[in-house]
Scaffold this motif. Structure first.
Motif, mmCIF file in Angstrom:
data_model
loop_
_atom_site.group_PDB
_atom_site.id
_atom_site.type_symbol
_atom_site.label_atom_id
_atom_site.label_comp_id
_atom_site.label_asym_id
_atom_site.label_seq_id
_atom_site.Cartn_x
_atom_site.Cartn_y
_atom_site.Cartn_z
ATOM 1 N N THR A 1 0.843 -1.193 0.000
ATOM 2 C CA THR A 1 0.000 0.000 0.000
ATOM 3 C C THR A 1 0.877 1.241 0.000
ATOM 4 N N ILE A 2 0.654 2.105 -0.974
ATOM 5 C CA ILE A 2 1.396 3.359 -1.040
ATOM 6 C C ILE A 2 0.501 4.481 -0.523
ATOM 7 N N SER A 3 1.095 5.392 0.236
ATOM 8 C CA SER A 3 0.333 6.506 0.782
ATOM 9 C C SER A 3 1.255 7.710 0.903
ATOM 10 N N ARG A 4 0.642 8.867 1.098
ATOM 11 C CA ARG A 4 1.450 10.069 1.267
ATOM 12 C C ARG A 4 0.788 11.020 2.244
ATOM 13 N N VAL A 5 1.617 11.754 2.953
ATOM 14 C CA VAL A 5 1.161 12.791 3.855
ATOM 15 C C VAL A 5 1.847 14.062 3.400
#
Length: 123
Positions: free
Chosen positions: A68-72
């Motif tokens: 799972t790729i995510s960004r903040v």
């Protein structure tokens, strides 16, 4: 844009791991971010990409359902959560940024690269 990846290490098959990539530079929040990996003796390959706003993602078929790729964006950080690691997941994992945006999978479509972080999966 400068990228710094971290979070790699030695893990056992079936374990989970979270990689992180910190972006530094102007307009970093507007770039599409990707993760790639290069296993020993093999070419670097696409793993996952996320768009600038963080609402669109694309994965390699080999990792769908486990990665799972995510960004903040306010932290200028992109993460890759890896579950159920397999021995064939042993590789140097690289984060990359694409100034033009878009969910691209080609290495030559990315403008900036981090130094990579090594993940070793023991069976």
């Amino acid at each position: 844009v400068q990228l710094q990846a971290s979070g790699g290490g030695l893990v056992q098959a079936g374990d989970s791991l979270s990689l992180s990539c910190v972006l530094r530079g102007r307009h970093a929040s507007y770039t599409a971010m990707g993760w790639f990996r290069q296993a020993p003796g093999k070419e670097r390959e696409f793993v996952a990409v996320i768009n600038g706003s963080g609402d669109e993602r694309r994965y390699a078929d080999s990792v769908k359902g486990r990665f799972t790729i995510s960004r903040v964006n306010f932290k200028k950080t992109v993460a890759l959560q890896i579950n159920n690691l397999k021995p064939e997941g042993t590789a140097v994992y690289y984060c990359a940024a694409r100034a033009g945006g878009g969910l691209r999978v080609g290495l030559d479509e990315y403008d900036y690269w981090g130094q990579g972080t090594l993940v070793t999966v023991s069976s």
